[in-house]
Enzyme design. Structure first.
Site, short mmCIF file in Angstrom:
data_model
loop_
_atom_site.label_atom_id
_atom_site.label_comp_id
_atom_site.label_asym_id
_atom_site.label_seq_id
_atom_site.Cartn_x
_atom_site.Cartn_y
_atom_site.Cartn_z
N LYS A 65 64.23 30.26 13.66
CA LYS A 65 64.58 30.96 14.90
C LYS A 65 63.87 32.32 14.99
O LYS A 65 63.28 32.77 13.99
CB LYS A 65 66.10 31.13 14.95
CG LYS A 65 66.87 29.81 15.09
CD LYS A 65 68.38 30.09 15.15
CE LYS A 65 69.18 28.83 15.40
NZ LYS A 65 70.63 29.13 15.52
N TYR B 193 70.09 23.54 23.95
CA TYR B 193 71.46 23.94 23.63
C TYR B 193 72.47 23.49 24.69
O TYR B 193 73.55 24.06 24.80
CB TYR B 193 71.53 25.46 23.43
CG TYR B 193 71.02 25.91 22.07
CD1 TYR B 193 71.55 25.38 20.89
CD2 TYR B 193 70.02 26.88 21.96
CE1 TYR B 193 71.08 25.78 19.65
CE2 TYR B 193 69.56 27.29 20.72
CZ TYR B 193 70.09 26.73 19.56
OH TYR B 193 69.65 27.15 18.32
N PHE C 1 79.30 32.01 24.25
CA PHE C 1 78.10 32.56 23.62
C PHE C 1 76.81 31.97 24.18
O PHE C 1 75.71 32.34 23.74
CB PHE C 1 78.15 32.38 22.10
CG PHE C 1 78.25 30.94 21.63
CD1 PHE C 1 77.12 30.14 21.53
CD2 PHE C 1 79.48 30.40 21.28
CE1 PHE C 1 77.21 28.82 21.09
CE2 PHE C 1 79.58 29.08 20.83
CZ PHE C 1 78.45 28.29 20.74
N ARG D 219 70.62 19.87 6.65
CA ARG D 219 71.85 20.60 7.03
C ARG D 219 72.54 21.17 5.79
O ARG D 219 73.06 22.28 5.81
CB ARG D 219 72.82 19.67 7.79
CG ARG D 219 72.38 19.30 9.19
CD ARG D 219 72.38 20.44 10.18
NE ARG D 219 73.64 21.09 10.37
CZ ARG D 219 73.98 21.77 11.47
NH1 ARG D 219 73.13 21.87 12.50
NH2 ARG D 219 75.14 22.36 11.56
N THR E 238 77.26 26.97 9.90
CA THR E 238 76.77 27.67 11.10
C THR E 238 76.86 29.18 10.93
O THR E 238 75.94 29.92 11.29
CB THR E 238 77.58 27.21 12.34
OG1 THR E 238 77.40 25.80 12.50
CG2 THR E 238 77.11 27.93 13.59
N ARG F 295 71.06 29.87 5.11
CA ARG F 295 71.85 30.85 5.86
C ARG F 295 72.66 31.74 4.91
O ARG F 295 72.87 32.92 5.19
CB ARG F 295 72.77 30.13 6.85
CG ARG F 295 72.00 29.59 8.07
CD ARG F 295 72.85 28.65 8.90
NE ARG F 295 72.23 28.30 10.18
CZ ARG F 295 72.70 27.37 10.99
NH1 ARG F 295 73.78 26.68 10.67
NH2 ARG F 295 72.09 27.10 12.13
N ASN G 164 71.38 33.38 12.67
CA ASN G 164 71.51 32.54 11.47
C ASN G 164 70.22 31.84 11.07
O ASN G 164 70.22 30.83 10.38
CB ASN G 164 72.68 31.57 11.61
CG ASN G 164 72.54 30.65 12.80
OD1 ASN G 164 71.51 30.63 13.45
ND2 ASN G 164 73.57 29.87 13.08
N HIS H 284 67.50 26.52 12.67
CA HIS H 284 68.17 25.41 13.36
C HIS H 284 67.79 24.11 12.67
O HIS H 284 66.64 23.94 12.24
CB HIS H 284 67.72 25.32 14.82
CG HIS H 284 68.18 24.05 15.49
ND1 HIS H 284 69.42 23.94 16.07
CD2 HIS H 284 67.58 22.83 15.61
CE1 HIS H 284 69.56 22.69 16.52
NE2 HIS H 284 68.47 22.01 16.26
N GLU I 41 66.01 15.82 19.86
CA GLU I 41 65.41 17.16 19.72
C GLU I 41 63.92 17.06 19.39
O GLU I 41 63.12 17.86 19.90
CB GLU I 41 66.17 17.94 18.64
CG GLU I 41 67.59 18.24 19.08
CD GLU I 41 68.41 19.00 18.04
OE1 GLU I 41 67.96 19.13 16.88
OE2 GLU I 41 69.51 19.46 18.40
P1 IDP Z 1 74.51 24.86 14.25
O1 IDP Z 1 73.29 25.69 14.55
O2 IDP Z 1 75.01 25.08 12.85
O3 IDP Z 1 74.34 23.40 14.58
P2 IDP Z 1 76.17 25.01 16.66
O4 IDP Z 1 77.65 24.98 16.65
O5 IDP Z 1 75.44 23.82 17.17
O6 IDP Z 1 75.70 25.40 15.18
O7 IDP Z 1 75.75 26.29 17.49
C1 IDP Z 1 74.39 26.48 17.86
C2 IDP Z 1 74.02 27.92 17.63
O8 IDP Z 1 74.78 28.75 18.50
C3 IDP Z 1 74.36 28.46 16.23
O9 IDP Z 1 73.35 28.16 15.29
C4 IDP Z 1 74.45 29.95 16.50
O10 IDP Z 1 73.15 30.51 16.59
C5 IDP Z 1 75.08 29.98 17.88
N1 IDP Z 1 76.52 30.12 17.83
C6 IDP Z 1 77.44 29.15 17.54
N2 IDP Z 1 78.69 29.62 17.62
C7 IDP Z 1 78.57 30.91 17.98
C8 IDP Z 1 79.53 31.95 18.23
O11 IDP Z 1 80.75 31.78 18.14
N3 IDP Z 1 79.01 33.17 18.59
C9 IDP Z 1 77.67 33.40 18.69
N4 IDP Z 1 76.75 32.46 18.48
C10 IDP Z 1 77.20 31.23 18.11
MG MG Z 2 74.26 22.34 16.33
#
Ligand code: IDP
Ligand code: MG
Length: 154
Positions: free
Chosen positions: A12, A52, A60, A88, A94, A105, A115, A118, A131
């Site tokens: 990212k 997304y 968010f 993963r 996450t 991470r 983080n 992706h 994707e």
């Molecule tokens: P992932 O990247 O581990 O699959 P997802 O739940 O798919 O996690 O969320 C996508 C991205 O959205 C996360 O990697 C993070 O950058 C962002 N994100 C997820 N939850 C939050 C939140 O509560 N606050 C801010 N950003 C979030």
């Molecule tokens: Mg995800």
């Protein structure tokens, strides 16, 4: 090789700015995964919203789209046995704060919204293929053998 599959992975904008492309590629390479596609690019608004899309109703979402379009990313496709789930596991949770040391991470992040990496969700069937297709044309993905594959797989 059992369960050979391809998964979508992206460094990212925070990971790019912090000089972590090499470290992340290195970890995946050393694990034995094979890069079959790579693209240094900047994501536009439409692609970000589609990528997304599952989060469009979340509070968010706007911040996430702003962030992911804010600078260059390194988008990749990696191939290997059980690749989606294994990436993963290497990524961690996450939230970097909940990610174990030794995960990407857990080693390189502190904040949920920054983080670093992706990876396609292995619990969302078809997410990897969807994707990959969003970011890469078929002719941008290469079929080849790595010389160490005979030592990597039984
Ligand atoms: P992932 O990247 O581990 O699959 P997802 O739940 O798919 O996690 O969320 C996508 C991205 O959205 C996360 O990697 C993070 O950058 C962002 N994100 C997820 N939850 C939050 C939140 O509560 N606050 C801010 N950003 C979030
Ligand atoms: Mg995800």
């Amino acid at each position: 090789m059992a369960d050979a599959e391809r998964t979508f992975v992206m460094v990212k904008p925070d990971g790019v700015q912090r000089g972590l492309i090499g470290e992340i590629v290195s970890r995946l390479e050393e694990r034995g995964l094979k890069m079959v596609g790579g693209k240094f690019m900047q994501i536009d608004q439409d692609l970000a919203e589609e990528h997304y899309g599952e989060h469009e109703d979340k509070p968010f979402f706007d911040g996430l789209v702003d962030f992911i379009t804010s600078g260059p990313v390194f988008a990749m496709v990696w191939e290997g046995q059980d690749a989606t789930r294994q990436v993963r596991k290497m990524m961690g949770e996450t939230d970097p704060a909940e990610s174990a040391p030794g995960t990407i991470r857990g080693d390189y992040g502190l904040d949920l919204g920054r983080n670093v990496i992706h990876g396609s969700d292995h619990e969302d069937p078809g997410a990897n293929e969807r994707e990959i297709a969003l970011f890469f044309d078929d002719d941008e993905l290469l079929d080849y053998e790595r010389v160490d594959e005979q030592w990597l797989y039984e």
